[in-house]
Motif scaffolding. Structure first.
Motif, PDB file in Angstrom:
ATOM      1  N   SER A 172       3.571  -7.127   0.682  1.00  0.00           N
ATOM      2  CA  SER A 172       2.760  -8.289   1.044  1.00  0.00           C
ATOM      3  C   SER A 172       1.634  -7.914   2.013  1.00  0.00           C
ATOM      4  CB  SER A 172       3.637  -9.366   1.687  1.00  0.00           C
ATOM      5  OG  SER A 172       4.068  -8.937   2.970  1.00  0.00           O
ATOM      6  N   GLN A 173       0.626  -8.758   2.052  1.00  0.00           N
ATOM      7  CA  GLN A 173      -0.494  -8.556   2.975  1.00  0.00           C
ATOM      8  C   GLN A 173       0.012  -8.530   4.416  1.00  0.00           C
ATOM      9  OE1 GLN A 173      -3.646  -7.916   2.104  1.00  0.00           O
ATOM     10  NE2 GLN A 173      -4.232  -7.692   4.243  1.00  0.00           N
ATOM     11  N   GLU A 174       0.960  -9.402   4.709  1.00  0.00           N
ATOM     12  CA  GLU A 174       1.537  -9.461   6.056  1.00  0.00           C
ATOM     13  C   GLU A 174       2.185  -8.122   6.438  1.00  0.00           C
ATOM     14  OE1 GLU A 174       5.397 -11.711   7.440  1.00  0.00           O
ATOM     15  OE2 GLU A 174       3.716 -13.131   7.312  1.00  0.00           O
ATOM     16  N   GLU A 175       2.961  -7.557   5.525  1.00  0.00           N
ATOM     17  CA  GLU A 175       3.593  -6.265   5.820  1.00  0.00           C
ATOM     18  C   GLU A 175       2.548  -5.157   5.889  1.00  0.00           C
ATOM     19  OE1 GLU A 175       8.165  -6.130   4.665  1.00  0.00           O
ATOM     20  OE2 GLU A 175       6.900  -6.242   2.870  1.00  0.00           O
ATOM     21  N   ALA A 176       1.551  -5.215   5.011  1.00  0.00           N
ATOM     22  CA  ALA A 176       0.492  -4.203   5.029  1.00  0.00           C
ATOM     23  C   ALA A 176      -0.245  -4.212   6.369  1.00  0.00           C
ATOM     24  CB  ALA A 176      -0.485  -4.441   3.886  1.00  0.00           C
ATOM     25  N   GLU A 177      -0.482  -5.406   6.906  1.00  0.00           N
ATOM     26  CA  GLU A 177      -1.176  -5.517   8.188  1.00  0.00           C
ATOM     27  C   GLU A 177      -0.349  -4.943   9.333  1.00  0.00           C
ATOM     28  OE1 GLU A 177      -2.173  -9.661   8.466  1.00  0.00           O
ATOM     29  OE2 GLU A 177      -3.775  -9.475   6.972  1.00  0.00           O
ATOM     30  N   SER A 178       0.965  -4.942   9.171  1.00  0.00           N
ATOM     31  CA  SER A 178       1.820  -4.355  10.212  1.00  0.00           C
ATOM     32  C   SER A 178       2.166  -2.899   9.899  1.00  0.00           C
ATOM     33  CB  SER A 178       3.089  -5.190  10.391  1.00  0.00           C
ATOM     34  OG  SER A 178       3.852  -5.188   9.207  1.00  0.00           O
ATOM     35  N   GLY A 179       1.470  -2.319   8.906  1.00  0.00           N
ATOM     36  CA  GLY A 179       1.635  -0.897   8.617  1.00  0.00           C
ATOM     37  C   GLY A 179       2.828  -0.558   7.730  1.00  0.00           C
ATOM     38  N   ILE A 180       3.378  -1.557   7.058  1.00  0.00           N
ATOM     39  CA  ILE A 180       4.529  -1.317   6.198  1.00  0.00           C
ATOM     40  C   ILE A 180       4.095  -1.364   4.734  1.00  0.00           C
ATOM     41  CG2 ILE A 180       6.771  -2.207   5.430  1.00  0.00           C
ATOM     42  CD1 ILE A 180       7.176  -3.318   8.240  1.00  0.00           C
ATOM     43  N   ASN A 181       4.444  -0.302   4.018  1.00  0.00           N
ATOM     44  CA  ASN A 181       4.263  -0.300   2.568  1.00  0.00           C
ATOM     45  C   ASN A 181       5.516   0.319   1.955  1.00  0.00           C
ATOM     46  OD1 ASN A 181       4.071   2.554   2.628  1.00  0.00           O
ATOM     47  ND2 ASN A 181       1.845   2.475   2.835  1.00  0.00           N
ATOM     48  N   GLY A 182       5.537   0.410   0.650  1.00  0.00           N
ATOM     49  CA  GLY A 182       6.717   0.928  -0.025  1.00  0.00           C
ATOM     50  C   GLY A 182       7.077   2.343   0.378  1.00  0.00           C
ATOM     51  N   MET A 183       6.072   3.152   0.676  1.00  0.00           N
ATOM     52  CA  MET A 183       6.347   4.545   1.073  1.00  0.00           C
ATOM     53  C   MET A 183       7.047   4.598   2.435  1.00  0.00           C
ATOM     54  SD  MET A 183       2.935   6.428  -0.437  1.00  0.00           S
ATOM     55  CE  MET A 183       1.789   5.193   0.169  1.00  0.00           C
ATOM     56  N   ILE A 184       6.633   3.756   3.349  1.00  0.00           N
ATOM     57  CA  ILE A 184       7.273   3.690   4.666  1.00  0.00           C
ATOM     58  C   ILE A 184       8.708   3.189   4.516  1.00  0.00           C
ATOM     59  CG2 ILE A 184       7.209   2.585   6.946  1.00  0.00           C
ATOM     60  CD1 ILE A 184       4.958   4.684   6.414  1.00  0.00           C
ATOM     61  N   VAL A 185       8.889   2.174   3.688  1.00  0.00           N
ATOM     62  CA  VAL A 185      10.233   1.643   3.436  1.00  0.00           C
ATOM     63  C   VAL A 185      11.118   2.737   2.842  1.00  0.00           C
ATOM     64  CG1 VAL A 185      11.559  -0.014   2.063  1.00  0.00           C
ATOM     65  CG2 VAL A 185       9.451  -0.737   3.199  1.00  0.00           C
ATOM     66  N   ALA A 186      10.581   3.484   1.882  1.00  0.00           N
ATOM     67  CA  ALA A 186      11.344   4.578   1.261  1.00  0.00           C
ATOM     68  C   ALA A 186      11.764   5.612   2.303  1.00  0.00           C
ATOM     69  CB  ALA A 186      10.515   5.240   0.167  1.00  0.00           C
ATOM     70  N   SER A 187      10.860   5.956   3.210  1.00  0.00           N
ATOM     71  CA  SER A 187      11.207   6.964   4.217  1.00  0.00           C
ATOM     72  C   SER A 187      12.304   6.464   5.145  1.00  0.00           C
ATOM     73  CB  SER A 187       9.977   7.411   5.012  1.00  0.00           C
ATOM     74  OG  SER A 187       9.479   6.365   5.812  1.00  0.00           O
ATOM     75  N   LYS A 188      12.285   5.180   5.475  1.00  0.00           N
ATOM     76  CA  LYS A 188      13.333   4.626   6.347  1.00  0.00           C
ATOM     77  C   LYS A 188      14.688   4.627   5.636  1.00  0.00           C
ATOM     78  CE  LYS A 188      10.196   1.874   9.069  1.00  0.00           C
ATOM     79  NZ  LYS A 188      10.221   0.953  10.149  1.00  0.00           N
ATOM     80  N   ILE A 189      14.684   4.302   4.362  1.00  0.00           N
ATOM     81  CA  ILE A 189      15.939   4.312   3.603  1.00  0.00           C
ATOM     82  C   ILE A 189      16.430   5.747   3.411  1.00  0.00           C
ATOM     83  CG2 ILE A 189      16.993   3.764   1.362  1.00  0.00           C
ATOM     84  CD1 ILE A 189      15.154   1.270   1.320  1.00  0.00           C
TER      85      ILE A 189
END
Length: 148
Positions: A60-77
């Motif tokens: 989402s745009q909201e998550e993108a604005e806070s620096g979160i995208n699928g790649m960041i989520v993948a790294s955390k998982i």
């Protein structure tokens, strides 16, 4: 049972992928959870171990604005569970080189087509099954040891 998480900021997309998976007969039972937020997926992954994660790169745009995208989520998982299989999907080209750092299993372009999703998840399940079947069990003096 193979536990699968699907994350796309658009609920109809996540539900559509879940339906695609539910209509296919995999060699093992699957359980599928859907998420519309990368943050919610990461939070749930701290409580439940997923074997396969299908993840939109652009959330989402909201998550993108806070620096979160699928790649960041993948790294955390991956920090929680290094063996998790990540399958990325996106509607935009240009991420291919960046994805290598996140150890993707597959990369699917949107619009997501059932055959691509089924092929990717089927291959991931085969990979997991091979991992699970490649160990020896040694029993000695009441102790059981599993080794590769």
């Amino acid at each position: 049972m193979i536990k699968i998480a699907i994350c796309d900021d658009l609920l109809p997309v996540a539900d559509s992928i879940k339906k695609m998976l539910g209509m296919h007969c995999f060699p093992t039972d699957i359980a599928v959870d859907t998420f519309t937020s990368g943050a919610l997926l990461v939070e749930q992954a701290t409580k439940k171990i997923y074997d396969i994660v299908l993840l939109d790169i652009e959330l989402s745009q909201e998550e993108a604005e806070s620096g979160i995208n699928g790649m960041i989520v993948a790294s955390k998982i991956k920090e929680l569970y290094p063996e998790v299989i990540i399958i990325f999907f996106t509607g935009n080209l240009g991420y291919e080189r960046n994805l290598l750092s996140y150890e993707p299993f597959r990369y699917i372009l949107k619009p997501v087509v059932a055959v691509d999703v089924i092929d990717a998840v089927d291959a991931a399940i085969r990979r997991i099954s091979n991992w699970q079947n490649k160990y020896f069990e040694i029993k000695t003096k009441g102790i059981t040891i599993h080794t590769i």
